[in-house]
Design a protein around this motif. Structure first.
Motif, PDB file in Angstrom:
ATOM      1  N   LYS A 180       0.911  -1.234  -0.033  1.00 21.94           N
ATOM      2  CA  LYS A 180       0.047   0.038   0.080  1.00 21.94           C
ATOM      3  C   LYS A 180       0.941   1.133   0.102  1.00 21.94           C
ATOM      4  O   LYS A 180       0.566   2.191  -0.784  1.00 21.94           O
ATOM      5  N   LYS A 181       1.935   1.321   0.899  1.00 24.97           N
ATOM      6  CA  LYS A 181       2.910   2.313   1.011  1.00 24.97           C
ATOM      7  C   LYS A 181       3.675   2.613  -0.460  1.00 24.97           C
ATOM      8  O   LYS A 181       3.632   3.622  -0.996  1.00 24.97           O
ATOM      9  N   ALA A 182       4.119   1.523  -1.024  1.00 20.74           N
ATOM     10  CA  ALA A 182       4.632   1.545  -2.230  1.00 20.74           C
ATOM     11  C   ALA A 182       4.004   1.938  -3.360  1.00 20.74           C
ATOM     12  O   ALA A 182       4.615   2.552  -4.234  1.00 20.74           O
ATOM     13  N   LEU A 183       2.628   1.604  -3.361  1.00 19.98           N
ATOM     14  CA  LEU A 183       2.021   1.871  -4.585  1.00 19.98           C
ATOM     15  C   LEU A 183       1.257   3.244  -4.220  1.00 19.98           C
ATOM     16  O   LEU A 183       0.459   3.702  -5.104  1.00 19.98           O
ATOM     17  N   GLY A 184       1.152   3.884  -2.961  1.00 17.68           N
ATOM     18  CA  GLY A 184       0.507   4.893  -2.705  1.00 17.68           C
ATOM     19  C   GLY A 184      -1.103   4.794  -2.623  1.00 17.68           C
ATOM     20  O   GLY A 184      -1.685   5.621  -3.280  1.00 17.68           O
ATOM     21  N   ASN A 185      -1.251   3.708  -2.259  1.00 16.82           N
ATOM     22  CA  ASN A 185      -2.895   3.381  -2.224  1.00 16.82           C
ATOM     23  C   ASN A 185      -3.294   2.755  -1.096  1.00 16.82           C
ATOM     24  O   ASN A 185      -3.259   1.511  -0.890  1.00 16.82           O
ATOM     25  N   ASP A 186      -3.771   3.412  -0.254  1.00 20.58           N
ATOM     26  CA  ASP A 186      -4.357   2.960   1.134  1.00 20.58           C
ATOM     27  C   ASP A 186      -5.564   1.922   0.904  1.00 20.58           C
ATOM     28  O   ASP A 186      -5.759   1.327   1.996  1.00 20.58           O
ATOM     29  N   LYS A 187      -6.396   2.129  -0.048  1.00 19.96           N
ATOM     30  CA  LYS A 187      -7.578   1.700  -0.201  1.00 19.96           C
ATOM     31  C   LYS A 187      -7.214   0.042  -0.964  1.00 19.96           C
ATOM     32  O   LYS A 187      -8.155  -0.684  -1.230  1.00 19.96           O
ATOM     33  N   LEU A 188      -6.047  -0.184  -1.384  1.00 14.12           N
ATOM     34  CA  LEU A 188      -5.871  -1.286  -1.962  1.00 14.12           C
ATOM     35  C   LEU A 188      -5.877  -2.460  -0.979  1.00 14.12           C
ATOM     36  O   LEU A 188      -5.553  -2.645   0.016  1.00 14.12           O
ATOM     37  N   GLU A 189      -6.845  -3.618  -1.614  1.00 12.54           N
ATOM     38  CA  GLU A 189      -6.853  -4.889  -1.010  1.00 12.54           C
ATOM     39  C   GLU A 189      -5.916  -5.825  -1.193  1.00 12.54           C
ATOM     40  O   GLU A 189      -5.549  -6.233  -2.423  1.00 12.54           O
ATOM     41  N   VAL A 190      -5.077  -6.387  -0.515  1.00  9.99           N
ATOM     42  CA  VAL A 190      -4.221  -7.172  -0.503  1.00  9.99           C
ATOM     43  C   VAL A 190      -4.320  -8.446   0.143  1.00  9.99           C
ATOM     44  O   VAL A 190      -4.840  -8.686   1.147  1.00  9.99           O
ATOM     45  N   LYS A 191      -4.313  -9.686  -0.653  1.00  9.33           N
ATOM     46  CA  LYS A 191      -4.447 -10.877  -0.122  1.00  9.33           C
ATOM     47  C   LYS A 191      -3.121 -11.884  -0.129  1.00  9.33           C
ATOM     48  O   LYS A 191      -2.617 -11.916  -1.258  1.00  9.33           O
ATOM     49  N   VAL A 192      -2.700 -12.567   0.759  1.00 13.53           N
ATOM     50  CA  VAL A 192      -1.522 -13.288   0.807  1.00 13.53           C
ATOM     51  C   VAL A 192      -1.853 -14.902   0.806  1.00 13.53           C
ATOM     52  O   VAL A 192      -2.728 -15.228   1.752  1.00 13.53           O
ATOM     53  N   GLU A 193      -1.440 -15.598  -0.143  1.00 15.01           N
ATOM     54  CA  GLU A 193      -1.870 -16.914  -0.229  1.00 15.01           C
ATOM     55  C   GLU A 193      -0.657 -17.759  -0.352  1.00 15.01           C
ATOM     56  O   GLU A 193       0.228 -17.278  -0.961  1.00 15.01           O
ATOM     57  N   LYS A 194      -0.685 -18.973   0.137  1.00 16.12           N
ATOM     58  CA  LYS A 194       0.550 -20.148  -0.317  1.00 16.12           C
ATOM     59  C   LYS A 194       0.114 -20.843  -1.616  1.00 16.12           C
ATOM     60  O   LYS A 194      -0.638 -21.881  -1.437  1.00 16.12           O
ATOM     61  N   LEU A 195       0.769 -20.275  -2.688  1.00 18.22           N
ATOM     62  CA  LEU A 195       0.252 -21.437  -3.842  1.00 18.22           C
ATOM     63  C   LEU A 195       1.260 -22.406  -4.393  1.00 18.22           C
ATOM     64  O   LEU A 195       2.394 -22.168  -3.992  1.00 18.22           O
TER      65      LEU A 195
END
Length: 671
Positions: free
Chosen positions: A552-567
């Motif tokens: 979010k910080k790197a992209l300058g987007n606080d509203k970005l939804e990020v999900k982390v999965e183990k693929l």
């Protein structure tokens, strides 16, 4: 004996109506006058068949249209019934009998959207739309009948006297007004007649009185007693000298003497009196169907297949419907259904008679039981018309379902072209949808065709009960397609705009079934089995929160939804998913925006999915404040966007520049 008078029943009121809105197309007077001539001939032929009239030997029935652009006149002649003085009085002078007053009362306040041409017997008076003066010369077929001459200036006063016509039939002469002289042009006349009269049952001939005569040269055996011979051309025998084997020479005849004839060019009718739809399907060849399609619709791409309608009971209906080959990417789906009454053209695409979805096809329908001229409001409330529409729908459904059952190979071959028609039909017509329910097929990732039942059974075996995965763009969704294939999962390809509302329709009809685009979420099949260790679960949760904040910080987007999965696939670093509901709403709003709505009312809800098993993602997690961490985050996001579709011009510019920087960094490390 001469007779004059005023045309009865408020003609001063009726003619403004005729001129201004009863006939929305002024050229239709040609249809009215020519079809009247055809009717007169058809009735006379029936009388002859019944023994009530003796036809002259060698009679050739025809309607002749003769234009004179210099005199600004048009003559329409037939050799049919003709009229007696009493009949002229009844059919011409008493405009539409008492019905004319009802007509005025009923329609005086109507707008010009309803065509009721001839509904009250006013067809002849269409002539006054284009002519200041009209004359009729007629002689009845009846024994001892006297010829009648009738004329009217402006359509309100008339004069009727004895005429000088010597053969049964009627000739109507129009003296055109200054606004309508175009109709005395032979080219224009042919254009209009081919539009309205191309299949009338009596031969129609067009000639220009002022045109130079045209000639042909023919052989003697081609000459008929109907030809007008202008000149006889005698060609002498051709000879040549030939040397024999013994050295002697002799003259031999190369071609014999012959006579040729210069004749006045034979007139050709502008219409086909025996259209293909009037034949029984068993009598028609494949080439005849294709030739008819080319001629009528000027479409030189062969149709895929066709349906020949042929019904005598409980109503009379014939026709041919063609499924055209279309290019979905570059062409709009626009067909043309021509409606006829006893081979007389009525209109294109009357949706009250023809189901709306079939207007995507091309075809002709001839229904003599329909009135030649009728208002659309009357058609909408006509139960008989509804039966015709239902019959046509049933015949199309029967043809398609029959093809699927007995000719599956061709059905699959045609599917990519015909499925928009079928899907549109299912959306628009409940009965059609019911009949086609078991014959809707879907092309899967391997190019095989499956029914909805096949798709559901295959996915149930893979643990995805009542789910159907689909692809809208094989190129843009290639990353997801590869993952599906690696996991042994399948999806169907739905690339057309109509597919979005169609799958919603299928979900409504099949309560538990859900269609999901393959990028709607990360399928459980792609993930590693979740760990049972609580400490590991807690650590994974913290890592996910940390990665979310970094991106979010790197992209300058606080509203970005990020999900982390183990693929399972460690090579996949990042993906974009869009929830099915969000994307469908966005698609619907895009369509709505075409009609003045707001495309941005429901923005697409995207999720950035990061693979915790990928080395780059691990690097970001372990180097939160690293010099290149921000650059890597931006690159991973842009790569995910590219795999999902495309970047905006601004992001693409930055992506290219950043890619160059990363390669320069790598080059420096190698030095």
């Amino acid at each position: 004996m001469a007779k004059s008078g005023s045309l009865s029943i408020n003609s001063e009121n009726i003619f403004p109506i005729i001129k201004k809105w009863l006939y929305s197309d002024h050229d239709i007077f040609y249809r009215e006058l020519v079809s009247n001539g055809c009717d007169a001939i058809t009735k006379l032929k029936k009388l002859a068949l019944m023994g009530e009239y003796e036809e002259p030997d060698g009679v050739e029935y025809k309607v002749s249209v003769t234009v004179n652009p210099k005199e600004k006149t048009i003559q329409v002649s037939d050799n049919g019934l003709g009229m007696t003085e009493d009949e002229v009085e009844e059919y011409i002078n008493q405009i539409a009998f008492s019905g004319a007053q009802d007509f005025l009362n009923k329609y005086k306040d109507k707008a010009n959207e309803d065509q009721i041409i001839g509904h009250f017997g006013l067809g002849f008076y269409s002539a006054f739309m284009v002519a200041d003066r009209v004359t009729i010369d007629t002689l009845s077929y009846k024994a001892d009948a006297r010829a009648v001459h009738w004329e009217s200036e402006g359509g309100t006063e008339y004069e009727m006297t004895d005429g000088d016509k010597t053969e049964a039939g009627t000739t109507i002469t129009l003296y055109l007004n200054d606004d309508s002289t175009e109709f005395a042009n032979e080219y224009r006349a042919r254009e209009v007649l081919e539009k309205y009269c191309a299949f009338m049952p009596v031969e129609i001939y067009v000639a220009d009185e002022t045109a130079e005569p045209q000639y042909d040269t023919i052989e003697k055996d081609e000459l008929t007693d109907k030809d007008t011979v202008i000149e006889t051309i005698v060609e002498e025998a051709k000879t040549e000298e030939k040397e024999n084997e013994d050295g002697t020479k002799e003259t031999v005849e190369v071609s014999p003497a012959r006579e040729k004839y210069k004749i006045l060019r034979r007139p050709e009718p502008i219409n086909d009196t025996h259209p293909l739809w009037n034949k029984h399907p068993n009598e028609c060849t494949e080439e005849e169907y294709k030739e008819f399609y080319r001629k009528v619709f000027m479409d030189f791409k062969e149709p895929l297949f066709w349906i020949h309608l042929n019904m005598d009971y409980p109503f009379n209906l014939k026709g041919i419907l063609y499924f055209p080959k279309i290019n979905m990417e570059y062409e709009s789906i626009e067909g043309k259904i021509k409606l006829y009454n006893n081979q007389v053209f009525i209109a294109d695409n009357i949706k009250e008679v023809i189901p709306e979805f079939l207007m995507l096809l091309k075809g002709v329908i001839d229904c003599p039981d329909l009135p030649l001229n009728v208002s659309r409001s009357a058609l909408q409330n006509d139960g008989f018309v509804k039966k015709i529409s239902d019959y046509i729908t049933k015949k199309v459904a029967d043809k398609l379902s029959g093809m699927c059952k007995t000719d599956r190979e061709n059905y699959e071959k045609y599917w990519d072209d015909i499925n928009p028609f079928i899907k549109f039909g299912c959306l628009k017509d409940e009965k059609f949808a019911e009949k086609m329910n078991d014959y809707i097929i879907f092309k899967n990732l391997d190019g095989k065709y499956l029914t909805l039942k096949d798709c559901l059974e295959a996915n149930k075996e893979k643990g995805h009960e009542n789910q159907v995965f689909y692809v809208t763009d094989e190129k843009e969704q290639s990353q997801y397609i590869n993952m599906f294939k690696e996991a042994g999962l399948d999806a169907v390809i739905l690339p057309n705009a109509i597919d979005s509302p169609f799958i919603s329709h299928l979900e409504q009809k099949n309560e538990k079934v859900k269609f999901l685009r393959i990028d709607a979420d990360v399928n459980e099949t792609f993930k590693e089995k979740e760990e049972d260790d609580e400490a590991a679960k807690e650590q994974a949760k913290k890592d996910a929160e940390s990665l979310s904040e970094i991106f979010k910080k790197a992209l300058g987007n606080d509203k970005l939804e990020v999900k982390v999965e183990k693929l399972k696939n460690e090579s996949v670093a990042s993906m974009i998913t869009v929830s099915e509901e969000s994307r469908r709403m966005a698609d619907m709003m895009k369509m709505y925006s075409m009609y003045g709505g707001g495309a941005d009312m429901f923005p697409v809800s995207e999720t950035l999915v990061l693979n915790a098993n990928n080395q780059l993602v691990k690097f970001v997690l372990n180097h939160k404040d690293g010099e290149n961490t921000g650059k890597i985050c931006q690159q991973l996001y842009d790569l995910a966007k590219l795999a999902h579709g495309s970047l905006s011009p601004e992001r693409m510019t930055k992506f290219i520049a950043r890619s160059g920087e990363i390669m320069m960094d790598m080059a420096r490390e190698e030095q």
